[in-house]
Motif scaffolding. Structure first.
Motif, short mmCIF file in Angstrom:
data_model
loop_
_atom_site.label_atom_id
_atom_site.label_comp_id
_atom_site.label_asym_id
_atom_site.label_seq_id
_atom_site.Cartn_x
_atom_site.Cartn_y
_atom_site.Cartn_z
N GLU A 265 0.83 -1.21 0.00
CA GLU A 265 0.00 0.00 0.00
C GLU A 265 0.87 1.26 0.00
N LEU A 266 1.94 1.22 0.79
CA LEU A 266 2.78 2.42 0.93
C LEU A 266 3.48 2.79 -0.37
N VAL A 267 3.96 1.79 -1.09
CA VAL A 267 4.71 2.13 -2.32
C VAL A 267 3.80 2.67 -3.42
N LYS A 268 2.50 2.45 -3.29
CA LYS A 268 1.57 3.02 -4.29
C LYS A 268 1.39 4.52 -4.08
N CYS A 269 1.77 5.02 -2.89
CA CYS A 269 1.50 6.43 -2.56
C CYS A 269 2.40 7.37 -3.34
N LYS A 270 1.82 8.49 -3.75
CA LYS A 270 2.61 9.46 -4.54
C LYS A 270 3.15 10.60 -3.68
N THR A 271 2.53 10.84 -2.54
CA THR A 271 2.98 11.94 -1.68
C THR A 271 3.08 11.44 -0.23
N ASN A 272 3.81 12.22 0.59
CA ASN A 272 3.90 11.86 2.01
C ASN A 272 2.55 11.95 2.70
N ALA A 273 1.67 12.84 2.19
CA ALA A 273 0.32 12.94 2.79
C ALA A 273 -0.42 11.62 2.60
N GLU A 274 -0.27 11.01 1.42
CA GLU A 274 -0.93 9.70 1.17
C GLU A 274 -0.31 8.62 2.05
N VAL A 275 1.03 8.69 2.18
CA VAL A 275 1.73 7.70 3.03
C VAL A 275 1.19 7.79 4.46
N LYS A 276 1.03 9.00 4.92
CA LYS A 276 0.57 9.22 6.30
C LYS A 276 -0.84 8.63 6.49
N GLU A 277 -1.67 8.83 5.49
CA GLU A 277 -3.04 8.29 5.56
C GLU A 277 -3.02 6.77 5.69
#
Ligand code: FAD
Length: 317
Positions: A265-277
């Protein structure tokens, strides 16, 4: 109040968290303001870490910054006093073997007792980054179990240079660290549990675990701890992932695994905000399962940044 009493009195899982002293030159007020919102969840105690070294930056006339390592990061004792005064909760200082002679430990414990601290988390500490392996101070402790022993001796009125018992006894409740994925130096979990039991046999009354991201590892650890004959409360430590860099940093620094389902899930994120979510959602799911299993407390490693922990606690407590 002692942590063990807080846990005994609680009717359900309690919320607790850990903060770091600010770096030299940064204000304590900012830290206290930052954690104030977490008081909404009534933590009975807040841990304050201790750091054997800190890095500060020296600015040269040519503008270049040089990273300088100093011996110890100050603040743990003062922050404990400030937390108790301002929030009326118990503060739990972390106390290390590393960097301390036995006498310095004794003196630190006297100061802590005088400011009203009733609990300490006894730890060995790691080697400074400039050294390869942990070396105690001359006349310091090699292992956390020895530190536990010294604290319990003081509780029994026995100071280092006194031949006889003194009339003044401290009354610290001592916690120690446990590692669901084993301590990195231990050849096996069985080996590590033997020495965890040693810390309890010497008088420690509760365990706080290293962070983990797979609850099954915690449940398995808890089962093995009980099989080893350890009966004290085990408090799981949790940390929400908030930046992409932590995918590699956390396993490397803390010697733990991240589950594939989380990293996918984490590697799909494009921004740190998405990572945080994603990190917060994962921690909420972990927390709910642990609460349902009846853990005594959920203990959050906030790294002194409260917002992610606030969002998790709002969902769970
Ligand atoms: P110990 O219990 O002494 O164990 C260290 C290693 O030695 C283990 O592998 C153990 O199996 C082995 N061992 C123990 N006794 C013996 C023996 N008699 N003979 C042979 N082997 C033995 N670090 C900081 O610097 N500051 C902090 O504030 C801090 N807070 C922490 C909070 C928590 C909840 C946790 C889990 C860790 C924290 N740490 C902190 C990190 C900790 O200091 C390191 O993980 C350190 O490497 C081990 O500390 P310990 O107390 O677990 O050591």
């Amino acid at each position: 109040m002692k942590i063990t009493e807080h846990l005994k009195n609680a009717k359900k899982t309690v919320f607790s968290f850990e903060i770091l002293p600010p770096l030299k030159g940064q204000s304590l007020n900012e830290l206290l303001e930052g954690i104030a919102p977490l008081m909404e969840f009534n933590p009975p105690f807040v841990d304050v870490t201790y750091h054997r070294e800190e890095f500060i930056y020296k600015k040269h006339p040519n503008g270049l910054l040089e990273k300088v390592s100093t011996k110890k990061r100050p603040g743990t004792v003062g922050i404990c006093a400030a937390i108790m005064n301002r929030f009326h909760v118990d503060a739990v200082p972390h106390l290390l073997c590393g960097g301390f002679t036995k006498e310095e430990t004794e003196n630190a414990l006297i100061d802590l007792n005088f400011i009203g601290v009733e609990n300490v988390l006894a730890l060995r500490g790691d080697a400074p980054k400039t050294e390869g392996r942990f070396e105690p101070e001359k006349d310091g402790h090699h292992f956390a179990s020895e530190l536990v022993e010294q604290i319990i001796r003081m509780n029994n009125g026995k100071y280092l240079h006194e031949e006889t018992e003194t009339s003044f006894h401290t009354n610290f409740c001592v916690g120690v660290a446990g590692y669901p994925e084993k301590h990195f130096e231990a050849p096996s979990l069985k080996f590590d549990l033997k020495y965890l039991k040693d810390k309890i046999d010497k008088g420690a009354e509760y365990i706080v675990t290293q962070m983990f991201f797979d609850n099954q590892k915690f449940f398995e650890f808890e089962r093995k701890v009980r099989e080893a004959g350890i009966e004290v409360p085990i408090i799981p430590g949790l940390k929400p992932i908030t930046t992409l860099g932590q995918i590699t940093m956390l396993p490397r620094t803390f010697f733990l695994d991240l589950p594939d389902a989380l990293t996918d899930e984490l590697v799909k994120c494009k921004t740190n905000a998405e990572v945080k979510e994603v990190g917060i959602a994962w921690a909420i799911a972990q927390s709910k399962e642990l609460v349902a299993a009846g853990v005594p407390s959920l203990h959050f490693y906030t790294m002194s940044k409260a917002d992610a922990t606030y969002k998790i606690a709002k969902e769970v407590f």
